[in-house]
Design a protein around this motif. Sequence first.
Motif, PDB file in Angstrom:
ATOM      1  N   TRP A 120      -4.921  -8.621  -0.872  1.00 48.90           N
ATOM      2  CA  TRP A 120      -5.386  -9.164  -2.147  1.00 48.90           C
ATOM      3  C   TRP A 120      -4.294 -10.077  -2.706  1.00 48.90           C
ATOM      4  O   TRP A 120      -3.152 -10.018  -2.261  1.00 48.90           O
ATOM      5  CB  TRP A 120      -5.731  -8.031  -3.125  1.00 48.90           C
ATOM      6  N   MET A 132       0.848  -1.193   0.000  1.00 44.98           N
ATOM      7  CA  MET A 132       0.000   0.000   0.000  1.00 44.98           C
ATOM      8  C   MET A 132       0.881   1.239   0.000  1.00 44.98           C
ATOM      9  O   MET A 132       1.839   1.328   0.775  1.00 44.98           O
ATOM     10  CB  MET A 132      -0.927  -0.016   1.221  1.00 44.98           C
ATOM     11  N   ILE A 137       0.249   0.457  -9.343  1.00 40.87           N
ATOM     12  CA  ILE A 137      -1.185   0.300  -9.089  1.00 40.87           C
ATOM     13  C   ILE A 137      -1.877  -0.310 -10.309  1.00 40.87           C
ATOM     14  O   ILE A 137      -2.696  -1.233 -10.182  1.00 40.87           O
ATOM     15  CB  ILE A 137      -1.814   1.656  -8.717  1.00 40.87           C
ATOM     16  N   ARG A 159      -1.647  -0.689  -4.080  1.00 43.49           N
ATOM     17  CA  ARG A 159      -2.850   0.134  -3.961  1.00 43.49           C
ATOM     18  C   ARG A 159      -2.525   1.323  -3.081  1.00 43.49           C
ATOM     19  O   ARG A 159      -1.573   1.287  -2.295  1.00 43.49           O
ATOM     20  CB  ARG A 159      -4.008  -0.666  -3.358  1.00 43.49           C
ATOM     21  N   ASP A 160      -3.300   2.370  -3.198  1.00 46.14           N
ATOM     22  CA  ASP A 160      -3.115   3.522  -2.318  1.00 46.14           C
ATOM     23  C   ASP A 160      -3.584   3.176  -0.906  1.00 46.14           C
ATOM     24  O   ASP A 160      -4.610   2.507  -0.721  1.00 46.14           O
ATOM     25  CB  ASP A 160      -3.887   4.736  -2.842  1.00 46.14           C
ATOM     26  N   GLY A 167      -1.608  -3.964 -10.588  1.00 46.02           N
ATOM     27  CA  GLY A 167      -2.195  -4.695  -9.478  1.00 46.02           C
ATOM     28  C   GLY A 167      -1.251  -5.029  -8.350  1.00 46.02           C
ATOM     29  O   GLY A 167      -1.639  -5.704  -7.394  1.00 46.02           O
ATOM     30  N   THR A 177      -1.266 -11.468  -4.558  1.00 44.50           N
ATOM     31  CA  THR A 177      -0.106 -10.822  -5.178  1.00 44.50           C
ATOM     32  C   THR A 177       0.998 -11.842  -5.420  1.00 44.50           C
ATOM     33  O   THR A 177       0.997 -12.932  -4.856  1.00 44.50           O
ATOM     34  CB  THR A 177       0.457  -9.710  -4.268  1.00 44.50           C
TER      35      THR A 177
END
Length: 330
Positions: free
Chosen positions: A309, A275, A294, A300-301, A297, A311
């Motif tokens: 998620w 993040m 981002i 994310r911010d 994938g 990865t």
Amino acid sequence: MAASILTSADRATLTAPNLPTLTARILCTDLAGLRSQALGLAEAAGFATDCRTIVPKTPWNYLSPMLWPDARCAVAPAALAPPDGNLLIGAGGAAARLIAALRRPDLPGVIIQHPRMDLDRFDVVLAAKHDDITGPNVIVTRTALHRVNEAVLAEARARWAPVFAALPRPLVAVLIGGSNGRYRLDTAAARALGGGLAAMMDADRVGLMLTPSRRTDAAARAALHEALAPRGAYLWDMTGENPYFGMLALADAIVVTADSVSMVSEAVATAAPVMLARLPGKSTRIGAFMNDMIACGRARDFAGRLAIWPTAPLNDTPMAAQSLRRLLGI
């Protein structure tokens, strides 16, 4: 650029059993991010390393390296002292000027990052995708080069697991950069980030381990400590060994400030979701990299809550090392 930098005798030496590997002289200014990139590339390529720090002499230290008439006269002699090694690897603008001056037919020159000068002055240029350069001697990578790999993470995991064993799970690593001329991590920004991290600890019941960098100023560290220490977070106090690799290895998720391509590249080389904590300021190149992470994938911010998620590690250093050896003919 010649198809092969080394002679057939050199290549035969490299493939003969029980003989020393090539030695890369590493040249960069005293910035951890630059040194990590050069060492990561050399180590992944199987080279021994001889690290030299570029220290500009007065008055050249007051000028951009682009204005140095002769880099060999602009730097302290320790970077130039024998032995030469078998090749030169550098990162950053000062290294680019020095390597272009030192390179010889028998001493290939390799530069990491866009050198902002004629690419033909180097045998190999390693550039990020957002540098937007190409050429027969250019290797393009999606991420910065670094030293993070599974072997390093496995060793760090075993070493640091007992230190963080008492923290709640899931375990979140927080990597903090600092103000750099394009982004700002002052007291106000640190308080805002600390508030978001505290909210995540309260809402998601995570364990949190945080490491600042040398660029994190004391006031920002104090603001983060004030927000997080009362909640049981581990904050490295910058004494003793930095648990940075241990945090990367043990993290179920990673929050990293979006001021540093190198730190984010090291984070996405793990299997953990990443993040991005955005900071006040703007950089077209760094921003493009963060947005690419981002878009693919991999990141994310950060919005003050834990996000998990599926990865997979993203690490272009092994590819770059293989391509380097191919371009050098070794």
